[in-house]
Design an enzyme around this catalytic site. Structure first.
Site, PDB file in Angstrom:
ATOM      1  N   HIS A  54      35.085  42.671  46.594  1.00 55.49           N
ATOM      2  CA  HIS A  54      34.793  41.625  45.605  1.00 55.49           C
ATOM      3  C   HIS A  54      33.277  41.498  45.459  1.00 55.49           C
ATOM      4  O   HIS A  54      32.517  42.168  46.161  1.00 55.49           O
ATOM      5  CB  HIS A  54      35.462  40.294  45.960  1.00 55.49           C
ATOM      6  CG  HIS A  54      35.004  39.659  47.243  1.00 55.49           C
ATOM      7  ND1 HIS A  54      35.192  40.237  48.480  1.00 55.49           N
ATOM      8  CD2 HIS A  54      34.375  38.466  47.487  1.00 55.49           C
ATOM      9  CE1 HIS A  54      34.724  39.439  49.421  1.00 55.49           C
ATOM     10  NE2 HIS A  54      34.214  38.375  48.843  1.00 55.49           N
ATOM     11  N   HIS A  56      31.001  38.960  45.893  1.00 52.96           N
ATOM     12  CA  HIS A  56      30.115  38.050  46.622  1.00 52.96           C
ATOM     13  C   HIS A  56      28.996  38.821  47.315  1.00 52.96           C
ATOM     14  O   HIS A  56      29.213  39.910  47.861  1.00 52.96           O
ATOM     15  CB  HIS A  56      30.906  37.221  47.634  1.00 52.96           C
ATOM     16  CG  HIS A  56      31.693  36.128  46.993  1.00 52.96           C
ATOM     17  ND1 HIS A  56      32.724  35.476  47.626  1.00 52.96           N
ATOM     18  CD2 HIS A  56      31.606  35.550  45.759  1.00 52.96           C
ATOM     19  CE1 HIS A  56      33.240  34.554  46.822  1.00 52.96           C
ATOM     20  NE2 HIS A  56      32.575  34.582  45.689  1.00 52.96           N
ATOM     21  N   ASP A  58      27.418  38.716  50.057  1.00 52.61           N
ATOM     22  CA  ASP A  58      27.518  39.171  51.447  1.00 52.61           C
ATOM     23  C   ASP A  58      28.507  40.337  51.609  1.00 52.61           C
ATOM     24  O   ASP A  58      28.796  40.755  52.727  1.00 52.61           O
ATOM     25  CB  ASP A  58      27.883  38.019  52.392  1.00 52.61           C
ATOM     26  CG  ASP A  58      29.221  37.379  52.090  1.00 52.61           C
ATOM     27  OD1 ASP A  58      29.659  37.408  50.923  1.00 52.61           O
ATOM     28  OD2 ASP A  58      29.845  36.841  53.021  1.00 52.61           O
ATOM     29  N   HIS A  59      28.983  40.866  50.482  1.00 55.02           N
ATOM     30  CA  HIS A  59      29.831  42.063  50.510  1.00 55.02           C
ATOM     31  C   HIS A  59      29.254  43.212  49.680  1.00 55.02           C
ATOM     32  O   HIS A  59      29.730  44.346  49.808  1.00 55.02           O
ATOM     33  CB  HIS A  59      31.247  41.726  50.029  1.00 55.02           C
ATOM     34  CG  HIS A  59      31.967  40.816  50.972  1.00 55.02           C
ATOM     35  ND1 HIS A  59      32.940  41.266  51.835  1.00 55.02           N
ATOM     36  CD2 HIS A  59      31.823  39.493  51.228  1.00 55.02           C
ATOM     37  CE1 HIS A  59      33.375  40.251  52.572  1.00 55.02           C
ATOM     38  NE2 HIS A  59      32.706  39.164  52.216  1.00 55.02           N
ATOM     39  N   HIS A 112      40.660  34.150  46.383  1.00 57.87           N
ATOM     40  CA  HIS A 112      39.278  33.908  46.828  1.00 57.87           C
ATOM     41  C   HIS A 112      38.340  34.090  45.635  1.00 57.87           C
ATOM     42  O   HIS A 112      37.478  33.251  45.368  1.00 57.87           O
ATOM     43  CB  HIS A 112      38.948  34.877  47.960  1.00 57.87           C
ATOM     44  CG  HIS A 112      37.566  34.727  48.519  1.00 57.87           C
ATOM     45  ND1 HIS A 112      37.181  33.599  49.215  1.00 57.87           N
ATOM     46  CD2 HIS A 112      36.494  35.560  48.506  1.00 57.87           C
ATOM     47  CE1 HIS A 112      35.914  33.749  49.603  1.00 57.87           C
ATOM     48  NE2 HIS A 112      35.482  34.938  49.179  1.00 57.87           N
ATOM     49  N   ASP A 131      37.791  39.173  51.978  1.00 67.85           N
ATOM     50  CA  ASP A 131      37.880  37.744  52.313  1.00 67.85           C
ATOM     51  C   ASP A 131      39.195  37.119  51.861  1.00 67.85           C
ATOM     52  O   ASP A 131      39.261  35.913  51.627  1.00 67.85           O
ATOM     53  CB  ASP A 131      36.710  36.984  51.671  1.00 67.85           C
ATOM     54  CG  ASP A 131      35.398  37.226  52.385  1.00 67.85           C
ATOM     55  OD1 ASP A 131      35.384  37.975  53.384  1.00 67.85           O
ATOM     56  OD2 ASP A 131      34.371  36.677  51.939  1.00 67.85           O
ATOM     57  N   HIS A 169      35.014  39.203  57.994  1.00 70.46           N
ATOM     58  CA  HIS A 169      34.203  38.335  58.855  1.00 70.46           C
ATOM     59  C   HIS A 169      34.821  38.195  60.244  1.00 70.46           C
ATOM     60  O   HIS A 169      36.037  38.292  60.413  1.00 70.46           O
ATOM     61  CB  HIS A 169      34.076  36.935  58.248  1.00 70.46           C
ATOM     62  CG  HIS A 169      33.299  36.891  56.968  1.00 70.46           C
ATOM     63  ND1 HIS A 169      31.944  36.663  56.923  1.00 70.46           N
ATOM     64  CD2 HIS A 169      33.688  37.045  55.683  1.00 70.46           C
ATOM     65  CE1 HIS A 169      31.535  36.674  55.673  1.00 70.46           C
ATOM     66  NE2 HIS A 169      32.592  36.901  54.890  1.00 70.46           N
TER      67      HIS A 169
END
Length: 239
Positions: A54, A56, A58-59, A112, A131, A169
């Site tokens: 996805h 975001h 942090d990915h 998400h 996530d 995570h």
């Protein structure tokens, strides 16, 4: 096929899927480039593909630098074409992506985010869930609906029970506390918590889990209807 867990940022995991015969790799959700580069450079492995679950940050934070260094091809969901940097290949739900020894089914699992997908390497029974599904948890609902997330988790529940779960995570210990509060007599959960504490005390990952483990222990997968799931998700948001 070898899987290498690469800790990134504060609690993210990126995953290298390594073809040891060809010295080639894919990386799932590179949060940052440096840890990936350090690992690959030491072993003279070429990074061929970036697989994004996805959009975001942090990915996808490492996409641009990794592509510049290795000439890597970036894959993501076709609905996120404008949100994933450097994207080259647009993937569709239920598509089989195949390149050399890498072969994965794409499963669209919104909730998400609206464009969230997972990569299911079905020949090896490996599932990279980003996530959406965590060990003993599930992702917050930012863009989708409770119903979408519930349906997405049920999609994943239908896969073979021995499937190994690689999530985005290291949240497992905290997730276990919430599960325990709502499922305190679950003997499988109590046993899993012992394992989780041992791993974290030794600074080791709790990942991968297995789908069977999650069905047995994860309170969100144990919810039998949308109303129960939605209530649990609200409680977790404020836990």
């Amino acid at each position: 096929m070898k899987i290498e867990i690469i800790p990134c940022l504060q609690d993210n995991y990126s995953y290298l899927i390594i073809d040891e015969d060809k010295l080639e790799a894919c990386v799932v959700d590179p949060s940052e480039a440096k840890p990936i580069i350090n690992y690959l450079s030491d072993k003279n492995i070429n990074l061929k593909y970036i697989l994004n679950t996805h959009h975001h940050y942090d990915h996808i934070g490492g996409n641009t630098e990794l592509k510049k260094k290795f000439g890597t091809v970036v894959l993501g969901f076709n609905g996120d074409a404008k949100r994933i940097p450097e994207i080259d290949i647009l993937l569709k739900d239920n598509e089989i992506w195949n390149s050399g020894n890498f072969k994965a089914k794409i499963i669209h699992i919104p909730g998400h985010t609206t464009g969230h997908i997972c990569f299911y390497f079905f020949e090896e029974n490996l599932l990279f869930t980003g996530d959406t599904l965590f060990s003993l948890g599930c992702g917050r609902i930012f863009e989708g609906t409770y119903e979408q997330m519930y349906n997405s988790l049920n999609k994943l529940k239908s896969l073979p029970k021995e499937t190994k779960i690689y999530c985005g995570h290291e949240y497992t210990l905290n997730n276990s506390k919430f599960c325990l509060e709502h499922d305190s007599e679950n003997s499988s959960l109590l046993k899993k918590i012992e394992f989780i504490k041992k791993q974290r005390n030794n600074n080791l990952p709790t990942i991968p889990s297995t789908l069977q483990d999650e069905i047995d222990c994860n309170i969100f997968l144990r919810a039998n209807d949308l109303k129960t799931f939605s209530k649990l998700r609200d409680l977790k948001d404020n836990f």
